[in-house]
Design a protein around this motif. Structure first.
Motif, short mmCIF file in Angstrom:
data_model
loop_
_atom_site.label_atom_id
_atom_site.label_comp_id
_atom_site.label_asym_id
_atom_site.label_seq_id
_atom_site.Cartn_x
_atom_site.Cartn_y
_atom_site.Cartn_z
N PRO A 1 0.79 -1.17 0.15
CA PRO A 1 0.14 -0.02 -0.01
C PRO A 1 0.73 1.30 -0.13
CG PRO A 1 -0.11 -0.90 2.40
CD PRO A 1 0.50 -2.04 1.32
N LEU A 2 0.34 2.32 -0.66
CA LEU A 2 0.79 3.64 -0.56
C LEU A 2 0.38 4.57 0.55
CD1 LEU A 2 0.27 4.39 -4.37
CD2 LEU A 2 2.42 3.78 -3.24
N ASP A 3 1.33 5.26 1.18
CA ASP A 3 0.93 6.20 2.14
C ASP A 3 0.37 7.64 1.67
OD1 ASP A 3 1.58 4.57 4.59
OD2 ASP A 3 3.56 4.53 3.53
N ALA A 4 0.87 7.85 0.50
CA ALA A 4 0.44 9.17 -0.07
C ALA A 4 0.58 8.86 -1.68
CB ALA A 4 1.04 10.32 0.34
N ILE A 5 0.06 9.71 -2.56
CA ILE A 5 0.09 9.80 -3.79
C ILE A 5 0.08 11.08 -4.36
CG2 ILE A 5 -0.95 9.55 -6.37
CD1 ILE A 5 -2.55 7.35 -4.91
N ILE A 6 1.24 11.52 -4.99
CA ILE A 6 1.30 12.63 -5.84
C ILE A 6 1.25 12.86 -7.21
CG2 ILE A 6 2.99 14.82 -6.02
CD1 ILE A 6 4.96 13.58 -3.63
N PRO A 7 -0.08 13.10 -7.67
CA PRO A 7 -0.53 13.25 -9.12
C PRO A 7 0.27 14.55 -9.43
CG PRO A 7 -2.38 13.08 -7.75
CD PRO A 7 -1.23 13.39 -6.87
N ILE A 8 0.93 14.42 -10.71
CA ILE A 8 1.72 15.61 -11.21
C ILE A 8 1.34 15.63 -12.64
CG2 ILE A 8 3.88 16.70 -11.81
CD1 ILE A 8 5.19 15.16 -9.39
N GLY A 9 0.81 17.10 -12.79
CA GLY A 9 0.49 17.57 -14.26
C GLY A 9 0.65 18.82 -14.56
N VAL A 10 0.65 19.24 -15.86
CA VAL A 10 0.71 20.77 -16.18
C VAL A 10 -0.32 20.87 -16.91
CG1 VAL A 10 2.08 22.41 -17.30
CG2 VAL A 10 3.22 20.38 -15.95
N LEU A 11 -1.27 22.01 -16.72
CA LEU A 11 -2.13 22.45 -17.60
C LEU A 11 -1.67 24.07 -18.00
CD1 LEU A 11 -5.07 21.09 -15.77
CD2 LEU A 11 -4.37 20.26 -18.00
N ILE A 12 -1.64 24.34 -19.28
CA ILE A 12 -1.44 25.58 -19.89
C ILE A 12 -2.59 26.22 -20.68
CG2 ILE A 12 0.27 26.91 -21.09
CD1 ILE A 12 2.43 24.68 -20.33
N LYS A 13 -2.98 27.42 -20.31
CA LYS A 13 -4.06 28.09 -21.10
C LYS A 13 -3.88 28.21 -22.45
CE LYS A 13 -7.62 31.65 -20.75
NZ LYS A 13 -8.64 30.62 -21.18
N GLY A 14 -4.85 27.87 -23.21
CA GLY A 14 -4.96 28.01 -24.81
C GLY A 14 -5.98 29.10 -25.01
N SER A 15 -6.40 29.01 -26.16
CA SER A 15 -7.37 29.88 -26.70
C SER A 15 -8.76 29.41 -26.54
CB SER A 15 -6.99 30.55 -28.10
OG SER A 15 -7.08 29.34 -29.01
N THR A 16 -8.96 28.46 -26.02
CA THR A 16 -10.38 27.90 -25.76
C THR A 16 -10.69 27.55 -24.24
OG1 THR A 16 -9.86 25.47 -26.06
CG2 THR A 16 -10.15 26.53 -28.08
#
Length: 165
Positions: free
Chosen positions: A81-96
């Motif tokens: 089992p995991l004691d914690a999760i770090i979901p890592i992502g990047v969202l960069i604004k576009g024109s929509t």
């Protein structure tokens, strides 16, 4: 525990008994790689054994919530089992409006996972208006900002040691 200032706590947490999962999106690879490296570096600095840092990937940030759930369940089935999760992502604004929809839904579902999985799920998603902002927050532009991945690693250890279930 004396609080030194906002975000600074006068205690170093010991992560030597923790298993931490990092699930990262593959979009914006240069930024993601830097954030993941920062998180790993901080986890190791706080005592987490390298063998207890489990890393998986998903296509994009939108997949992080469901991927985190499956990642957690996979480790449970393996009796690791995991004691914690770090979901890592990047969202960069576009024109929509795509940016706003993905940010909102991803944020809400990652928050919900804390309660559903009963472990800390650290919000490791950069939501930036420009690529330069994302690079700065990933520590890729010298003198602009530090690597936020380090903050996420520290938060995972603090939450898992302080409130481990």
């Amino acid at each position: 525990m004396a609080v030194k200032g906002i975000g600074q706590v006068d205690k170093k947490y010991d992560g030597s008994n923790l298993r931490i999962g990092i699930l990262h999106a593959r979009w914006n690879k240069k930024i993601i790689d830097s954030l993941v490296s920062g998180a790993i570096q901080k986890l190791i600095e706080l005592g987490v054994k390298e063998s207890n840092i489990i890393i998986e990937s998903v296509p994009g940030s939108f997949e992080l919530p469901f991927g985190s759930k499956l990642f957690f369940e996979k480790q449970q089935k393996k009796q690791q089992p995991l004691d914690a999760i770090i979901p890592i992502g990047v969202l960069i604004k576009g024109s929509t409006m795509h940016f706003e929809y993905i940010c909102e839904s991803t944020t809400q579902q990652l928050m919900k996972l804390n309660f559903d999985l009963n472990i800390p799920v650290i919000f490791g998603v950069l939501t930036c208006l420009t690529e330069e902002q994302a690079e700065a927050r990933a520590g890729l532009i010298e003198g602009k900002m530090h690597n936020h991945g380090e903050d996420w690693g520290a938060a995972a250890v603090e939450m898992a040691t302080k409130f481990g279930v």
